[in-house]
Design a protein around this motif. Structure first.
Motif, PDB file in Angstrom:
ATOM      1  N   HIS A 218      43.690  37.219  50.689  1.00 44.65           N
ATOM      2  CA  HIS A 218      44.637  37.662  49.835  1.00 44.65           C
ATOM      3  C   HIS A 218      44.098  36.671  48.673  1.00 44.65           C
ATOM      4  CE1 HIS A 218      47.022  40.491  50.978  1.00 44.65           C
ATOM      5  NE2 HIS A 218      46.790  40.415  52.678  1.00 44.65           N
ATOM      6  N   ALA A 219      44.735  35.251  48.694  1.00 43.47           N
ATOM      7  CA  ALA A 219      43.478  33.733  48.340  1.00 43.47           C
ATOM      8  C   ALA A 219      42.696  35.118  46.956  1.00 43.47           C
ATOM      9  CB  ALA A 219      44.109  32.095  48.558  1.00 43.47           C
ATOM     10  N   ALA A 220      41.217  35.259  47.540  1.00 45.98           N
ATOM     11  CA  ALA A 220      40.761  35.797  47.074  1.00 45.98           C
ATOM     12  C   ALA A 220      40.891  36.437  45.934  1.00 45.98           C
ATOM     13  CB  ALA A 220      39.806  35.993  47.468  1.00 45.98           C
ATOM     14  N   GLN A 221      41.785  37.413  46.151  1.00 45.99           N
ATOM     15  CA  GLN A 221      42.039  38.506  45.461  1.00 45.99           C
ATOM     16  C   GLN A 221      42.841  37.837  44.016  1.00 45.99           C
ATOM     17  OE1 GLN A 221      41.561  41.558  48.161  1.00 45.99           O
ATOM     18  NE2 GLN A 221      43.697  41.248  48.240  1.00 45.99           N
ATOM     19  N   LEU A 222      43.915  37.359  45.121  1.00 47.15           N
ATOM     20  CA  LEU A 222      44.677  36.726  43.319  1.00 47.15           C
ATOM     21  C   LEU A 222      43.504  35.115  41.975  1.00 47.15           C
ATOM     22  CD1 LEU A 222      47.249  35.072  42.577  1.00 47.15           C
ATOM     23  CD2 LEU A 222      46.972  33.646  44.482  1.00 47.15           C
ATOM     24  N   TYR A 223      42.937  34.654  43.035  1.00 47.17           N
ATOM     25  CA  TYR A 223      42.221  34.173  42.056  1.00 47.17           C
ATOM     26  C   TYR A 223      41.777  34.813  41.576  1.00 47.17           C
ATOM     27  CZ  TYR A 223      39.812  29.529  40.447  1.00 47.17           C
ATOM     28  OH  TYR A 223      38.698  28.543  39.843  1.00 47.17           O
ATOM     29  N   GLY A 224      40.617  35.528  41.824  1.00 45.68           N
ATOM     30  CA  GLY A 224      39.230  36.319  41.241  1.00 45.68           C
ATOM     31  C   GLY A 224      40.581  37.327  40.539  1.00 45.68           C
ATOM     32  N   CYS A 225      41.334  37.933  40.709  1.00 52.84           N
ATOM     33  CA  CYS A 225      42.090  38.319  39.533  1.00 52.84           C
ATOM     34  C   CYS A 225      42.528  37.354  38.270  1.00 52.84           C
ATOM     35  CB  CYS A 225      43.307  39.447  39.774  1.00 52.84           C
ATOM     36  SG  CYS A 225      45.131  40.194  39.224  1.00 52.84           S
ATOM     37  N   MET A 226      42.790  36.015  38.492  1.00 57.69           N
ATOM     38  CA  MET A 226      42.799  35.231  37.090  1.00 57.69           C
ATOM     39  C   MET A 226      41.820  35.320  36.859  1.00 57.69           C
ATOM     40  SD  MET A 226      42.901  31.635  37.162  1.00 57.69           S
ATOM     41  CE  MET A 226      42.309  31.164  38.169  1.00 57.69           C
ATOM     42  N   ILE A 227      40.923  35.079  36.911  1.00 59.27           N
ATOM     43  CA  ILE A 227      39.621  35.082  36.408  1.00 59.27           C
ATOM     44  C   ILE A 227      38.934  35.824  35.525  1.00 59.27           C
ATOM     45  CG2 ILE A 227      36.229  34.794  37.212  1.00 59.27           C
ATOM     46  CD1 ILE A 227      37.178  32.832  39.225  1.00 59.27           C
ATOM     47  N   TRP A 228      39.350  36.986  36.517  1.00 56.68           N
ATOM     48  CA  TRP A 228      39.387  38.722  35.585  1.00 56.68           C
ATOM     49  C   TRP A 228      39.950  38.613  34.718  1.00 56.68           C
ATOM     50  CZ3 TRP A 228      41.493  42.851  34.037  1.00 56.68           C
ATOM     51  CH2 TRP A 228      40.568  44.268  34.146  1.00 56.68           C
ATOM     52  N   GLN A 229      41.355  38.519  34.369  1.00 56.18           N
ATOM     53  CA  GLN A 229      42.077  37.568  33.136  1.00 56.18           C
ATOM     54  C   GLN A 229      41.069  37.443  31.899  1.00 56.18           C
ATOM     55  OE1 GLN A 229      46.323  39.528  34.610  1.00 56.18           O
ATOM     56  NE2 GLN A 229      46.088  37.780  36.236  1.00 56.18           N
ATOM     57  N   GLU A 230      41.309  36.274  32.938  1.00 58.65           N
ATOM     58  CA  GLU A 230      40.428  35.050  32.090  1.00 58.65           C
ATOM     59  C   GLU A 230      39.623  35.503  30.868  1.00 58.65           C
ATOM     60  OE1 GLU A 230      42.406  32.111  31.081  1.00 58.65           O
ATOM     61  OE2 GLU A 230      43.739  32.327  32.211  1.00 58.65           O
ATOM     62  N   ILE A 231      39.029  35.971  32.312  1.00 56.06           N
ATOM     63  CA  ILE A 231      37.480  36.547  31.183  1.00 56.06           C
ATOM     64  C   ILE A 231      37.961  37.224  30.187  1.00 56.06           C
ATOM     65  CG2 ILE A 231      34.990  37.848  31.419  1.00 56.06           C
ATOM     66  CD1 ILE A 231      34.494  36.064  34.344  1.00 56.06           C
ATOM     67  N   HIS A 232      38.599  38.603  30.729  1.00 57.65           N
ATOM     68  CA  HIS A 232      39.143  40.262  29.452  1.00 57.65           C
ATOM     69  C   HIS A 232      39.987  39.734  28.856  1.00 57.65           C
ATOM     70  CE1 HIS A 232      36.847  41.820  32.741  1.00 57.65           C
ATOM     71  NE2 HIS A 232      36.251  42.741  32.232  1.00 57.65           N
ATOM     72  N   ARG A 233      40.733  38.779  28.556  1.00 58.33           N
ATOM     73  CA  ARG A 233      41.669  37.919  27.578  1.00 58.33           C
ATOM     74  C   ARG A 233      42.727  39.152  28.181  1.00 58.33           C
ATOM     75  NH1 ARG A 233      39.760  34.492  24.728  1.00 58.33           N
ATOM     76  NH2 ARG A 233      36.604  33.896  24.481  1.00 58.33           N
ATOM     77  N   THR A 234      43.108  39.027  29.042  1.00 55.97           N
ATOM     78  CA  THR A 234      43.836  39.659  29.114  1.00 55.97           C
ATOM     79  C   THR A 234      45.603  39.147  30.503  1.00 55.97           C
ATOM     80  OG1 THR A 234      45.161  42.024  29.763  1.00 55.97           O
ATOM     81  CG2 THR A 234      42.999  41.351  30.988  1.00 55.97           C
ATOM     82  N   THR A 235      46.838  39.702  30.005  1.00 55.52           N
ATOM     83  CA  THR A 235      47.881  39.713  30.735  1.00 55.52           C
ATOM     84  C   THR A 235      48.148  40.685  31.248  1.00 55.52           C
ATOM     85  OG1 THR A 235      49.399  38.721  29.407  1.00 55.52           O
ATOM     86  CG2 THR A 235      48.196  37.001  29.294  1.00 55.52           C
ATOM     87  N   SER A 236      47.492  41.347  32.273  1.00 55.12           N
ATOM     88  CA  SER A 236      48.892  42.532  32.506  1.00 55.12           C
ATOM     89  C   SER A 236      48.548  43.177  34.319  1.00 55.12           C
ATOM     90  CB  SER A 236      47.833  43.938  31.480  1.00 55.12           C
ATOM     91  OG  SER A 236      46.037  43.817  32.878  1.00 55.12           O
ATOM     92  N   LEU A 237      48.569  41.786  34.951  1.00 57.67           N
ATOM     93  CA  LEU A 237      48.187  42.257  35.590  1.00 57.67           C
ATOM     94  C   LEU A 237      49.222  41.182  36.358  1.00 57.67           C
ATOM     95  CD1 LEU A 237      44.638  43.106  36.662  1.00 57.67           C
ATOM     96  CD2 LEU A 237      45.992  44.400  36.173  1.00 57.67           C
ATOM     97  N   ALA A 238      50.580  41.397  35.916  1.00 57.67           N
ATOM     98  CA  ALA A 238      51.114  40.647  36.843  1.00 57.67           C
ATOM     99  C   ALA A 238      51.409  40.329  37.958  1.00 57.67           C
ATOM    100  CB  ALA A 238      52.673  39.910  35.962  1.00 57.67           C
ATOM    101  N   THR A 239      52.147  41.263  37.804  1.00 58.34           N
ATOM    102  CA  THR A 239      52.243  42.519  39.999  1.00 58.34           C
ATOM    103  C   THR A 239      51.141  42.487  40.508  1.00 58.34           C
ATOM    104  OG1 THR A 239      53.943  43.905  38.501  1.00 58.34           O
ATOM    105  CG2 THR A 239      53.198  44.490  40.858  1.00 58.34           C
ATOM    106  N   THR A 240      49.915  42.628  40.040  1.00 57.97           N
ATOM    107  CA  THR A 240      49.449  42.004  41.143  1.00 57.97           C
ATOM    108  C   THR A 240      48.388  41.052  41.340  1.00 57.97           C
ATOM    109  OG1 THR A 240      47.768  44.211  40.009  1.00 57.97           O
ATOM    110  CG2 THR A 240      46.273  42.728  41.521  1.00 57.97           C
ATOM    111  N   GLU A 241      49.494  39.624  40.489  1.00 57.45           N
ATOM    112  CA  GLU A 241      49.161  38.830  40.749  1.00 57.45           C
ATOM    113  C   GLU A 241      50.709  37.993  42.073  1.00 57.45           C
ATOM    114  OE1 GLU A 241      47.985  35.239  38.496  1.00 57.45           O
ATOM    115  OE2 GLU A 241      47.539  36.860  36.501  1.00 57.45           O
ATOM    116  N   PHE A 242      51.459  38.292  41.743  1.00 55.37           N
ATOM    117  CA  PHE A 242      52.715  38.891  42.720  1.00 55.37           C
ATOM    118  C   PHE A 242      52.666  39.107  43.867  1.00 55.37           C
ATOM    119  CE2 PHE A 242      56.989  39.907  44.247  1.00 55.37           C
ATOM    120  CZ  PHE A 242      57.451  39.004  44.713  1.00 55.37           C
ATOM    121  N   ILE A 243      52.026  39.659  44.103  1.00 57.02           N
ATOM    122  CA  ILE A 243      51.289  40.316  45.453  1.00 57.02           C
ATOM    123  C   ILE A 243      50.638  39.864  46.354  1.00 57.02           C
ATOM    124  CG2 ILE A 243      50.638  42.758  46.851  1.00 57.02           C
ATOM    125  CD1 ILE A 243      51.719  44.145  44.671  1.00 57.02           C
TER     126      ILE A 243
END
Length: 569
Positions: A218-243
């Motif tokens: 789960h920590a891998a998915q959380l950190y990877g989601c953050m990196i993915w958003q930083e690279i794609h310059r988006t902040t649309s996966l707030a719920t995914t990060e929270f989960i």
């Protein structure tokens, strides 16, 4: 499907199932109502006595004996006086398939919900929504099959959102796999070193694997989601990060292995610091330090007296050294950048010097060790520079006047630091070249560039502290700063997305050295080189401020000093 009456079944004729009298019986002149009961097969049917596959008891299946599957024990086990051994695997194959199908369905529903909520907008970086209270949370209820009891199972909060409102999509599964693969690529940046089996389990998202704790996935998915958003310059996966954040924290218990706890807190600490949530990040670092102290985790294992340099170290020891090195680095970095005192004792800094001796191969390849070594050298060099600057007279002039007989302590420390930084440069330089040539090592190049910049900053500062009239030190100082700004110019836009704050300390130190050295008398070629250094340092300031806005005030000092600088005639 139409039923068959008793008379048609006996005559082996097709029955249309019309009630009360079917068509075939009407043609035969039958006046009585057709019987559609199930007793037509009769007790003599051979198929009625056949058991379904997997219905026999385990002893009969093992001995390949005929079993009548009676409860609580079959006739064969009763005859052989093995009633206590007669157990059944109730529809084992069917239950396994149902479990896998249910898990896949629930996982797809959960990921589809995250994709469906991707249209939600939230502020970037420090203003991210950390806990959307009204956001429903879905989580597969079968994280672990009953056969695996090694790790706890996270029970999700209840939600009133109907499942029919969720859209299933294979793209969300691929996206989560992309998150995990990005974490594995960036895992050296958080001090996580995994075995091949654990890396494979993380990549596949295997929550039932005995090689990795579910919270780490789960920590891998959380950190990877953050990196993915930083690279794609988006902040649309707030719920995914929270989960993922809730799942990571919920699976951490007091019984979790200390190394797992340390890796999780290290990862979450970097996660929050990248989002500029300094209070949450500092809390995770404090928890990591508390785990280290409570469980007595050290660089030097308890069996150090029996250490044999010819015997390879255990993988678990290397994972612990990487995690401790990262924690040591992040505490020093936080102390230099934010002024927060370190939670680790001085003994950890002293023990860290034994790592190249006890782990020679690891110390030449681990990014976590490179970063910790560079941060320690930078911290010690800054402390030495502050002590020498506080002296009323030039320390070198007094020392050279007294001769080598009365050598003050700072002289030995100076030469020791210079030797260590040269050794560090000899290790980091080849590692950076190797990483830049191999595609699988590309994610480490940004961290290695920062390590090399830190080492060159230390070298430039040490040569800057040397006597002003020493031409060799002046040239070495110029060479180090020129190489430093040259590496800074190679940083790409993606590198600035995950920029290390310690680079600001390096830029401030390099600017101090550059403006001070530029004011001294020198030849024309050196003056041109120092002018190039100053222009590159000033040009990089706006980019650094954009990447690290919370350090805008100290970075603006470079611009102010450049505006007030007067070229000596």
């Amino acid at each position: 499907m139409a039923k068959t009456c008793v008379l048609c079944r006996q005559r082996s004729e097709r029955c249309d199932g019309i009630q009360p009298i079917c068509g075939q019986c009407t043609e035969f002149g039958t006046t009585d109502a057709c019987d559609y009961s199930s007793r037509a097969a009769g007790p003599s049917s051979k198929t009625s006595n056949l058991l379904q596959k997997g219905a026999a008891c385990l002893p009969c299946r093992k001995r390949k004996k005929r079993c009548d599957a009676k409860q609580p024990y079959c006739t064969a086990c009763k005859t052989s006086n093995k009633k206590d051994q007669c157990v059944y695997e109730d529809d084992a194959q069917r239950n396994l398939i149902q479990c896998l199908v249910a898990r896949t369905r629930e996982l797809e529903e959960r990921l589809a919900f995250a994709e469906q909520s991707s249209h939600e907008s939230r502020p970037h970086h420090g203003n991210r929504v950390s806990s959307p209270g009204s956001a429903p949370v879905l989580r597969p209820s079968s994280l672990a099959i009953e056969a695996f009891r090694a790790f706890p199972v996270w029970k999700p909060p209840r939600t009133d959102l109907p499942v029919s409102a969720l859209l299933t999509s294979r793209t969300t599964l691929e996206l989560y796999r992309d998150f995990r693969l990005r974490f594995l690529a960036f895992s050296p940046h958080v001090g996580v070193q995994l075995s091949p089996a654990a890396s494979y389990a993380v990549a596949m998202g295997d929550f039932n694997s005995p090689h990795v704790h579910p919270s780490l996935i789960h920590a891998a998915q959380l950190y990877g989601c953050m990196i993915w958003q930083e690279i794609h310059r988006t902040t649309s996966l707030a719920t995914t990060e929270f989960i993922e954040l809730e799942a990571t924290l919920s699976l951490l218990t007091a019984d979790t292995a200390p190394l797992i706890q340390l890796q999780i807190h290290n990862t979450l600490g970097i996660y929050f610091l990248v989002l500029r949530k300094f209070s949450e990040g500092s809390e995770q670092i404090r928890l990591a330090s508390e785990v280290v102290r409570r469980h007595g985790l050290r660089f030097v294992p308890p069996s150090a007296e029996l250490w044999d340099p010819l015997v390879e170290c255990a993988p678990a020891d290397e994972e612990l050294v990487c995690a401790l090195s990262h924690l040591l680095y992040i505490t020093i970095d936080r102390q230099m950048v934010l002024g927060i005192p370190s939670d680790l004792g001085v003994e950890y800094e002293q023990e860290f010097h034994t790592v190249p001796i006890m782990y020679p191969t690891l110390s030449r390849s681990s990014l976590a060790i490179f970063r910790a070594r560079g941060a320690l050298l930078l911290q010690r060099t800054r402390q030495l520079s502050a002590r020498l600057s506080a002296l009323p007279t030039c320390p070198w002039e007094l020392h050279l006047a007294q001769g080598a007989q009365a050598e003050p302590p700072w002289v030995a420390e100076y030469w020791s630091l210079l030797e260590e930084v040269e050794t560090n440069l000899a290790t980091v330089n080849p590692a950076l070249l190797k990483a830049s040539l191999h595609p699988e090592l590309q994610p480490s190049t940004q961290g290695l560039k920062i390590c090399l910049i830190v080492a060159l900053t230390v070298e430039a500062e040490l040569h800057h502290l040397a006597p002003r009239t020493h031409p060799e030190s002046r040239q070495h100082c110029l060479n180090a700063v020129l190489k430093l700004v040259g590496i800074g110019k190679t940083l790409t836009a993606s590198d600035y997305e995950m920029l290390d704050p310690i680079l600001v300390i390096c830029w401030l130190t390099a600017a101090k050295v550059a403006f001070t050295e530029s004011a001294r008398p020198m030849d024309e070629l050196s003056a041109m080189n120092w002018a190039t250094v100053r222009s590159v340092l000033v040009a990089c300031v706006p980019v650094l401020i954009k990447a690290l806005p919370y350090l805008e005030v100290p970075l603006n000092q470079i611009l102010e000093r450049a505006a007030a600088f007067v070229i000596p005639t």
